[in-house]
Motif scaffolding. Structure first.
Motif, PDB file in Angstrom:
ATOM      1  N   TYR A   1     -14.975 -11.659 -19.300  1.00 62.54           N
ATOM      2  CA  TYR A   1     -13.593 -11.702 -20.010  1.00 62.54           C
ATOM      3  C   TYR A   1     -13.776 -10.773 -21.605  1.00 62.54           C
ATOM      4  O   TYR A   1     -15.074 -11.311 -21.985  1.00 62.54           O
ATOM      5  CB  TYR A   1     -13.342 -13.477 -20.417  1.00 62.54           C
ATOM      6  CG  TYR A   1     -12.230 -12.977 -21.783  1.00 62.54           C
ATOM      7  CD1 TYR A   1     -10.883 -12.482 -21.313  1.00 62.54           C
ATOM      8  CD2 TYR A   1     -12.406 -13.429 -22.626  1.00 62.54           C
ATOM      9  CE1 TYR A   1      -9.873 -12.347 -22.505  1.00 62.54           C
ATOM     10  CE2 TYR A   1     -11.750 -13.314 -24.069  1.00 62.54           C
ATOM     11  CZ  TYR A   1     -10.496 -12.947 -23.512  1.00 62.54           C
ATOM     12  OH  TYR A   1      -9.404 -12.733 -25.102  1.00 62.54           O
TER      13      TYR A   1
ATOM     14  N   GLU B   1      -4.436 -11.272 -25.294  1.00 67.47           N
ATOM     15  CA  GLU B   1      -5.708 -11.730 -25.146  1.00 67.47           C
ATOM     16  C   GLU B   1      -5.688 -13.436 -24.316  1.00 67.47           C
ATOM     17  O   GLU B   1      -6.561 -13.496 -23.068  1.00 67.47           O
ATOM     18  CB  GLU B   1      -6.281 -12.139 -27.111  1.00 67.47           C
ATOM     19  CG  GLU B   1      -7.233 -11.197 -27.569  1.00 67.47           C
ATOM     20  CD  GLU B   1      -6.891 -11.802 -28.534  1.00 67.47           C
ATOM     21  OE1 GLU B   1      -8.122 -11.090 -29.653  1.00 67.47           O
ATOM     22  OE2 GLU B   1      -6.425 -12.695 -29.329  1.00 67.47           O
TER      23      GLU B   1
ATOM     24  N   THR C   1     -14.839 -11.532 -28.208  1.00 70.78           N
ATOM     25  CA  THR C   1     -15.266 -11.910 -27.882  1.00 70.78           C
ATOM     26  C   THR C   1     -15.861 -11.516 -26.317  1.00 70.78           C
ATOM     27  O   THR C   1     -15.013 -10.719 -25.793  1.00 70.78           O
ATOM     28  CB  THR C   1     -13.782 -13.176 -27.749  1.00 70.78           C
ATOM     29  OG1 THR C   1     -13.655 -13.986 -29.249  1.00 70.78           O
ATOM     30  CG2 THR C   1     -14.177 -14.385 -26.574  1.00 70.78           C
TER      31      THR C   1
ATOM     32  N   GLU D   1     -10.343 -18.026 -17.066  1.00 71.26           N
ATOM     33  CA  GLU D   1     -10.430 -19.532 -17.416  1.00 71.26           C
ATOM     34  C   GLU D   1      -9.971 -19.749 -15.419  1.00 71.26           C
ATOM     35  O   GLU D   1     -10.054 -21.176 -15.000  1.00 71.26           O
ATOM     36  CB  GLU D   1     -10.015 -20.750 -18.176  1.00 71.26           C
ATOM     37  CG  GLU D   1     -10.239 -20.084 -19.451  1.00 71.26           C
ATOM     38  CD  GLU D   1     -10.152 -20.669 -20.616  1.00 71.26           C
ATOM     39  OE1 GLU D   1      -8.288 -21.035 -20.294  1.00 71.26           O
ATOM     40  OE2 GLU D   1     -10.119 -20.962 -21.921  1.00 71.26           O
TER      41      GLU D   1
ATOM     42  N   LYS E   1      -7.821 -14.389 -20.751  1.00 72.36           N
ATOM     43  CA  LYS E   1      -7.935 -15.343 -20.976  1.00 72.36           C
ATOM     44  C   LYS E   1      -7.884 -16.591 -20.231  1.00 72.36           C
ATOM     45  O   LYS E   1      -8.928 -17.373 -19.696  1.00 72.36           O
ATOM     46  CB  LYS E   1      -7.510 -16.369 -22.746  1.00 72.36           C
ATOM     47  CG  LYS E   1      -9.531 -17.214 -22.530  1.00 72.36           C
ATOM     48  CD  LYS E   1     -10.908 -16.980 -22.682  1.00 72.36           C
ATOM     49  CE  LYS E   1     -11.607 -18.208 -22.488  1.00 72.36           C
ATOM     50  NZ  LYS E   1     -11.288 -18.606 -24.348  1.00 72.36           N
TER      51      LYS E   1
ATOM     52  N   THR F   1      -9.648  -9.075 -17.901  1.00 76.33           N
ATOM     53  CA  THR F   1     -10.764  -9.617 -17.473  1.00 76.33           C
ATOM     54  C   THR F   1     -10.800  -9.096 -15.817  1.00 76.33           C
ATOM     55  O   THR F   1      -9.889  -8.629 -16.207  1.00 76.33           O
ATOM     56  CB  THR F   1      -9.860 -11.292 -17.179  1.00 76.33           C
ATOM     57  OG1 THR F   1      -9.689 -12.313 -18.638  1.00 76.33           O
ATOM     58  CG2 THR F   1     -10.259 -11.802 -15.961  1.00 76.33           C
TER      59      THR F   1
ATOM     60  N   SER G   1      -8.730  -5.642 -24.909  1.00 72.09           N
ATOM     61  CA  SER G   1      -8.550  -6.957 -23.952  1.00 72.09           C
ATOM     62  C   SER G   1      -8.563  -6.358 -22.525  1.00 72.09           C
ATOM     63  O   SER G   1      -7.391  -6.146 -21.502  1.00 72.09           O
ATOM     64  CB  SER G   1      -7.704  -8.192 -24.344  1.00 72.09           C
ATOM     65  OG  SER G   1      -7.894  -9.116 -23.834  1.00 72.09           O
TER      66      SER G   1
END
Length: 336
Positions: free
Chosen positions: A86, A23, A67, A31, A27, A126, A124
């Motif tokens: 994400y 995660e 999320t 970002e 993440k 991206t 999880s």
């Protein structure tokens, strides 16, 4: 007896730790890419968060256990369309749904539909697709993901997938070399044999058989990666995920202010048509995500090109820069 229990419990603890750590890595990548794109473009992303309702349908909002963030930038100063996603979620697969590798397998209705609870899972990832306004700037795609079924202790119950690849509209060989060099260096930090395998897999995966063309000049790609211990693979994936920005951002800076014509834009729309064809016809990741319910359809559309076109006959003029690109797409090269 205590020693035996410790040996049994240790893998569970290790896999639980992996959930939190993946995660954080994905993440952070999410970002960092968002920040880099906003700094270059001078435009902020629009953010959309998703969750699931009691009927397991995607709806706007937040929810504990999920999320899910879509970031969208359209018609900016440098970029025509950027989609970044994400996701980190824990849930249950529907009863009767299992996996063979990273393919979704459903129970046979002829044997009766299973009832009761489904299998717990964790996912999880991206995912990034970047389309620039200037046709001289290559399109780029990157995705890294981790998936785990149950507590992750059973053989085949967890894996990593992903990679990064480059899709030029006009070929600048030094750009392809740079993109591959950065990714090779990242792979070589962990295993010098990994890059050649991942590069070959990328050329083979991002391929349109009905066109006889690769989607772009490649990069690295892997799926259902679990051929060594989870710590080694986590370290490899982390380093590779960090390689994308230094591999791609210099190419944007170098090409974004180059002159171009409407003919260049026309070719850009044709090549984006090929990109859309791959996503809709051949992308196993999209099929996996939609079938399992882990991916929202809106996220897929967010990563599609903003403008694309198709023509009955779109073969370029002999000796042109457009033909030069097609020659490379039909005959993949070793760039490093």
């Amino acid at each position: 007896m205590l020693e035996i229990l410790e040996k049994v419990e240790q893998p569970v603890q290790s896999q639980q730790s992996m959930l939190v750590r993946t995660e954080k890595v994905f993440k952070r990548m999410f970002e960092n890419v968002c920040q880099a794109i906003e700094e270059i473009d001078g435009t902020q992303f629009q953010e959309q968060r998703w969750t699931k309702d009691e009927n397991c349908e995607w709806v706007e909002g937040d929810n504990n256990g999920i999320t899910y963030i879509d970031m969208a930038l359209r018609n900016g100063n440098v970029f025509e369309k950027v989609g970044i996603n994400y996701v980190s979620m824990q849930g249950e697969l529907p009863p009767g749904m299992t996996f063979q590798g990273s393919d979704v397998v459903m129970a046979d209705p002829a044997n009766g539909m299973p009832s009761g609870k489904g299998t717990p899972f964790f996912a999880s990832s991206t995912s990034v697709v970047i389309n620039a306004l200037n046709p001289m700037v290559p399109t780029a795609h990157v995705n890294y993901r981790y998936f785990q079924v149950g507590d992750g202790t059973q053989p085949g119950s967890w894996w990593f997938g992903g990679g990064g690849d480059l899709t030029p509209i006009y070929l600048f060989e030094e750009d392809a070399v740079h993109f591959h060099q950065v990714h090779k260096a990242a792979c070589d930090q962990h295993d010098p044999t990994f890059y050649p395998v991942a590069k070959k897999a990328c050329d083979e995966y991002f391929y349109l058989p009905h066109r006889g063309e690769c989607r772009g000049v490649g990069g690295i790609f892997f799926d259902y990666l679990q051929d060594r211990d989870v710590e080694s693979l986590f370290s490899l994936v982390t380093t590779c995920s960090e390689a994308f920005l230094p591999a791609y951002i210099p190419l944007i800076e170098k090409r974004k202010d180059m002159e171009f014509t409407q003919q260049h834009k026309y070719w850009q729309r044709l090549r984006r048509g090929r990109y859309a064809e791959f996503i809709l016809l051949h992308d196993r990741g999209v099929r996996f995500g939609l079938t399992s319910g882990i991916v929202n359809t809106q996220s897929v559309l967010n990563c599609m090109p903003g403008e694309a076109c198709w023509n009955y006959s779109d073969q370029p003029i002999h000796g042109s820069q457009e033909e030069k690109l097609l020659e490379v797409l039909r005959n993949p090269r070793e760039w490093v």
